[in-house]
Design an enzyme around this catalytic site. Structure first.
Site, short mmCIF file in Angstrom:
data_model
loop_
_atom_site.label_atom_id
_atom_site.label_comp_id
_atom_site.label_asym_id
_atom_site.label_seq_id
_atom_site.Cartn_x
_atom_site.Cartn_y
_atom_site.Cartn_z
N LYS A 1 -0.47 -0.33 -5.98
CA LYS A 1 -0.12 0.03 -4.62
C LYS A 1 -0.47 1.50 -4.36
O LYS A 1 -0.43 2.31 -5.29
CB LYS A 1 1.40 -0.13 -4.40
CG LYS A 1 1.93 -1.54 -4.49
CD LYS A 1 3.44 -1.54 -4.29
CE LYS A 1 4.03 -2.93 -4.48
NZ LYS A 1 3.66 -3.86 -3.41
N ASP B 1 12.69 -4.19 -4.54
CA ASP B 1 12.00 -5.47 -4.72
C ASP B 1 12.86 -6.50 -5.43
O ASP B 1 12.39 -7.59 -5.73
CB ASP B 1 10.68 -5.26 -5.48
CG ASP B 1 9.60 -6.23 -5.04
OD1 ASP B 1 9.74 -6.83 -3.96
OD2 ASP B 1 8.61 -6.39 -5.78
N ASP C 1 -0.32 -7.63 -7.97
CA ASP C 1 0.71 -7.25 -7.01
C ASP C 1 1.32 -8.47 -6.33
O ASP C 1 2.19 -8.34 -5.48
CB ASP C 1 0.15 -6.28 -5.97
CG ASP C 1 1.23 -5.56 -5.19
OD1 ASP C 1 2.37 -5.49 -5.70
OD2 ASP C 1 0.95 -5.06 -4.08
N GLU D 1 3.14 -10.53 -7.99
CA GLU D 1 3.89 -10.83 -9.21
C GLU D 1 5.20 -11.56 -8.94
O GLU D 1 5.69 -12.31 -9.79
CB GLU D 1 4.18 -9.54 -9.99
CG GLU D 1 5.42 -8.76 -9.59
CD GLU D 1 5.43 -8.28 -8.15
OE1 GLU D 1 6.52 -8.18 -7.57
OE2 GLU D 1 4.35 -7.99 -7.60
N ARG E 1 5.95 -14.03 -7.01
CA ARG E 1 5.84 -15.49 -7.01
C ARG E 1 5.67 -16.03 -8.42
O ARG E 1 6.05 -17.16 -8.70
CB ARG E 1 4.70 -15.93 -6.09
CG ARG E 1 3.30 -15.53 -6.53
CD ARG E 1 2.28 -15.55 -5.41
NE ARG E 1 2.48 -14.45 -4.48
CZ ARG E 1 1.71 -14.21 -3.43
NH1 ARG E 1 0.67 -15.01 -3.17
NH2 ARG E 1 1.94 -13.18 -2.64
#
Length: 494
Positions: free
Chosen positions: A272, A283, A342, A344, A346
């Site tokens: 990112k 997150d 990114d 990740e 899921r």
């Protein structure tokens, strides 16, 4: 803290409703006798406002035992909703907090209409008293003393026991939402996967729930290659956390919550930018939502069976971190080509969903700060939802309407499944592209829910607020805590 009385007594502050078409309601008329007609004068001169969320403070100047009255404008009765009430009372409690009020009462029946009964109002009042006055937990060395509301009395002609019960439930909902907020706001060097697991265990032990915390070796034995891949670059060990609440004698009709527990997300090798990385401590908002819901369930003891599963790790860069082009094998046995490290969340959820099914979940609801795409689609006030079972989704939707946590359903089409299954090297790919990003993420998860009734909730936009609002400060919102708990409380009702 909560009391119910039929008559008004001595208080620092009393909250009274004002509707546009009922400026001379029986409540106002009764008070106006003590004020010798001055309230009516204030209304006529519009010094007391009936506009939505307007708060007008009137000092009694010794004319009554109450020091100050706070008149809460609610607009027209025809447009009066639970959302209006939540916002108005949230703003009111913030005002009382700023005034350092410790003893307040509410003329509960002044807020009652054909749409909202006294039980509804009591629940919402107790709930938003906690939400509206929540303060950010900081690590500053200079801590200011905080004056709390110590006594809150509902003045009502309704049954005292029923009102007390509603106040208690509302208070529990508000407090648990604040617990989730505090978790999301914690810095990532403090809240690691290990600390999150410790918090979950303390919660389970407090409420006499069963629990499991799988360590890395146990995950390897169970083939949780998706979660383990995300953890590859980290020095912090991963945790697969499960809380098990048995509200029925038989282990049937089990509701399974799965909360994304990524304690920090750099994006991995799909790194990112700096602006996108700041705030990624949040997150694990899905994990916080699930734990907040389990706190409510532990307090209220509904007659339902519930499991909460949280796959937890951070996603960082190192020489051992997983990479684009890697092919990994999930717990389900399905292989996944990694196109984006990114994406990740899921991957972690894939193993979390499979593990929840292994533990006996008959219904699945996953909650995650999953995609920026859902923010583009729906903004910051609406959670995106996807499902393979409309009946289950309708129950989630009804719960969200009761709690005023907005949800909007996104589609799953066969062409979306084809995009997720498009890989030369594996069964699935984890990121088909930016187009329809929120839909692609949910469609990917549907591959692991399979035939089990499932709802996906993407709270990337709703988990945090960039500024202060009527129900709290800037920062974590505790999104979906109350909706998940309400779903369990109402589950199966006709």
């Amino acid at each position: 803290m909560f009391y119910v009385q039929k008559e008004l007594a001595s208080h620092e502050a009393v909250i009274v409703a004002l509707f546009e078409e009922e400026q001379t309601s029986s409540f106002v008329q009764e008070l106006d006798k003590a004020f010798e007609g001055q309230l009516q004068v204030l209304l006529e001169e519009k010094e007391l406002s009936t506009k939505k969320k307007a708060i007008s403070k009137v000092h009694s100047l010794g004319k009554t035992e109450v020091k100050r009255y706070y008149f809460v404008g609610l607009g027209k009765k025809e447009s009066y909703t639970t959302e209006t009430l939540r916002s108005a009372l949230g703003k009111t409690f913030k005002t009382l907090q700023a005034a350092k009020v410790q003893d307040a009462a509410i003329l509960l029946d002044s807020f009652v209409t054909k749409k909202l009964d006294a039980i509804d109002v009591a629940h919402i009042a107790a709930e938003v008293q906690g939400l509206g006055t929540y303060e950010l937990q900081t690590y500053k060395s200079d801590k200011k003393d905080r004056v709390e509301l110590e006594k809150f009395t509902a003045i009502t002609a309704e049954d005292a026991q029923e009102i007390e019960a509603a106040l208690t439930v509302g208070y529990v909902h508000g407090r648990a939402t604040n617990s989730a907020r505090t978790l999301v706001n914690m810095p990532p060097n403090v809240l690691t996967a290990t600390k999150l697991a410790e918090y979950a265990v303390e919660l389970a032990e407090k409420y006499d729930m069963d629990y499991k915390v799988l360590e890395k070796e146990e995950m390897e034995e169970l083939g949780m290659g998706a979660l383990l891949a995300v953890n590859q670059g980290s020095v912090e060990p991963p945790k697969m956390i499960a809380l098990i609440y048995k509200g029925k004698e038989e282990w049937t009709d089990v509701i399974g919550f799965v909360g994304k527990g990524i304690t920090y997300d750099t994006g991995g090798y799909s790194l990112k930018p700096r602006e996108g990385m700041v705030g990624m401590k949040g997150d694990m908002g899905g994990a916080a939502a699930v734990l907040g819901a389990m706190e409510i369930i532990g307090e209220l003891r509904p007659e339902q069976n519930v499991i909460a599963v949280i796959p937890s790790t951070d996603n960082v860069v190192s020489g051992t971190a997983f990479k684009p082009d890697d092919v990994i094998t999930s717990m389900s046995g399905k292989t996944i080509e990694v196109l984006n490290t990114d994406a990740e969340g899921r991957l972690a959820l894939a193993d979390g969903i499979t593990y929840a099914k292994k533990l006996g979940a008959n219904y699945l609801i996953d909650v995650a700060t999953l995609t920026g795409g859902v923010i583009v689609a729906l903004g910051n006030h609406t959670t995106g939802a996807m499902t393979n079972n409309e009946e289950l989704f309708e129950q989630v939707l009804e719960a969200s309407m009761e709690t005023d946590e907005s949800i909007w359903q996104l589609p799953i089409f066969d062409r979306d499944k084809e995009r997720v299954r498009n890989s030369k090297f594996a069964d699935l790919n984890n990121s088909p592209g930016r187009e329809g990003h929120a839909v692609m993420a949910g469609t990917f998860l549907s591959e692991f829910a399979e035939d089990t009734p499932w709802v996906h909730l993407d709270i990337a936009g709703t988990s945090e607020s960039s500024g202060a609002h009527d129900l709290g400060p800037a920062g974590a919102t505790g999104a979906m805590v109350r909706t998940l708990a309400t779903l369990v409380e109402r589950f199966g009702e006709e």
